[in-house]
Design a protein around this motif. Structure first.
Motif, mmCIF file in Angstrom:
data_model
loop_
_atom_site.group_PDB
_atom_site.id
_atom_site.type_symbol
_atom_site.label_atom_id
_atom_site.label_comp_id
_atom_site.label_asym_id
_atom_site.label_seq_id
_atom_site.Cartn_x
_atom_site.Cartn_y
_atom_site.Cartn_z
ATOM 1 N N ASP A 1 0.826 -1.209 0.000
ATOM 2 C CA ASP A 1 0.000 0.000 0.000
ATOM 3 C C ASP A 1 0.859 1.259 0.000
ATOM 4 O O ASP A 1 0.568 2.220 -0.717
ATOM 5 C CB ASP A 1 -0.932 0.021 1.214
ATOM 6 C CG ASP A 1 -2.120 -0.907 1.057
ATOM 7 O OD1 ASP A 1 -2.381 -1.369 -0.071
ATOM 8 O OD2 ASP A 1 -2.785 -1.168 2.076
ATOM 9 N N ASN B 1 -10.850 -4.062 4.801
ATOM 10 C CA ASN B 1 -9.757 -3.637 3.938
ATOM 11 C C ASN B 1 -9.784 -4.388 2.603
ATOM 12 O O ASN B 1 -9.472 -3.822 1.553
ATOM 13 C CB ASN B 1 -8.412 -3.844 4.645
ATOM 14 C CG ASN B 1 -7.305 -3.037 4.047
ATOM 15 O OD1 ASN B 1 -7.518 -2.160 3.219
ATOM 16 N ND2 ASN B 1 -6.092 -3.322 4.474
ATOM 17 N N GLN C 1 -12.253 -2.689 0.598
ATOM 18 C CA GLN C 1 -11.684 -1.406 0.173
ATOM 19 C C GLN C 1 -10.754 -1.600 -1.033
ATOM 20 O O GLN C 1 -10.776 -0.817 -1.970
ATOM 21 C CB GLN C 1 -10.917 -0.768 1.340
ATOM 22 C CG GLN C 1 -10.230 0.539 1.025
ATOM 23 C CD GLN C 1 -11.191 1.698 0.876
ATOM 24 O OE1 GLN C 1 -12.286 1.679 1.419
ATOM 25 N NE2 GLN C 1 -10.782 2.703 0.128
ATOM 26 N N HIS C 2 -9.956 -2.649 -0.990
ATOM 27 C CA HIS C 2 -9.003 -2.906 -2.077
ATOM 28 C C HIS C 2 -9.676 -3.446 -3.341
ATOM 29 O O HIS C 2 -9.043 -3.531 -4.386
ATOM 30 C CB HIS C 2 -7.913 -3.870 -1.616
ATOM 31 C CG HIS C 2 -6.820 -3.207 -0.863
ATOM 32 N ND1 HIS C 2 -6.961 -2.812 0.439
ATOM 33 C CD2 HIS C 2 -5.569 -2.843 -1.241
ATOM 34 C CE1 HIS C 2 -5.833 -2.248 0.844
ATOM 35 N NE2 HIS C 2 -4.976 -2.249 -0.159
ATOM 36 N N GLY D 1 -7.628 2.886 2.989
ATOM 37 C CA GLY D 1 -6.969 1.586 2.834
ATOM 38 C C GLY D 1 -5.662 1.515 3.590
ATOM 39 O O GLY D 1 -5.329 0.489 4.185
ATOM 40 N N LEU E 1 -6.498 1.176 7.321
ATOM 41 C CA LEU E 1 -6.956 -0.189 7.608
ATOM 42 C C LEU E 1 -5.800 -1.176 7.589
ATOM 43 O O LEU E 1 -5.720 -2.077 8.438
ATOM 44 C CB LEU E 1 -8.034 -0.602 6.611
ATOM 45 C CG LEU E 1 -9.397 0.072 6.788
ATOM 46 C CD1 LEU E 1 -10.281 -0.191 5.586
ATOM 47 C CD2 LEU E 1 -10.056 -0.403 8.067
ATOM 48 N N SER E 2 -4.890 -1.025 6.631
ATOM 49 C CA SER E 2 -3.714 -1.902 6.580
ATOM 50 C C SER E 2 -2.830 -1.699 7.792
ATOM 51 O O SER E 2 -2.314 -2.664 8.369
ATOM 52 C CB SER E 2 -2.910 -1.640 5.299
ATOM 53 O OG SER E 2 -3.593 -2.110 4.182
#
Length: 142
Positions: free
Chosen positions: A34, A97, A100-101, A113, A116-117
């Motif tokens: 990310d 996540n 989201q991705h 994102g 969240l990661s």
């Protein structure tokens, strides 16, 4: 009796410990991907992150179930309670996540994102710290 006869190091069964290593490594790799995506805008980094999150969830599911069984089985629930809570929250955040991705292009990661990661990685690392470092008294296990 000596200290070695009454205590056993580790909260985790060896197989459980091996399975726990996968979500820790995969969520950390997704965080790194990310960050690389946000710095380069190369879409393949987002794809790498998405796949790493999916496999972290796949391996994290059995770890989460095993931690629930560990929590139910132990009478001394101190470390096991926090271990399960961190894994459960990390798994749910990882699922969000993953959704989201699954978005297109820049919306796939963005700030949400990345956060969240970061949270998934941090909670998995905290759970691993507890799982690998906790000691259990044999009297409590019986």
């Amino acid at each position: 009796m000596t200290m070695f006869a009454t205590t056993r190091p580790g909260l985790l069964h060896p197989l459980h410990a091996i399975l726990l290593a996968f979500p820790v490594a995969l969520f950390t790799g997704a965080l790194a991907a990310d960050i690389a995506y946000l710095n380069s805008a190369e879409m393949q980094w987002s794809n790498f992150a998405a796949w790493m999150i999916v496999f972290a969830l796949v391996f994290g599911g059995p770890v989460l179930l095993w931690s629930l069984l560990l929590l139910v089985r132990r009478r001394n629930r101190g470390p096991a309670r926090f271990y399960f809570a961190f894994l459960a929250v990390a798994w749910v955040l990882g699922l969000v996540n993953a959704f989201q991705h699954s978005r297109d292009a820049w919306a796939s990661v963005g700030v949400a994102g990345l956060i969240l990661s970061l949270l998934s990685t941090g909670l998995n690392l905290a759970a691993a710290w507890i799982g690998y470092s906790a000691t259990v008294d044999r009297e409590m296990v019986r």
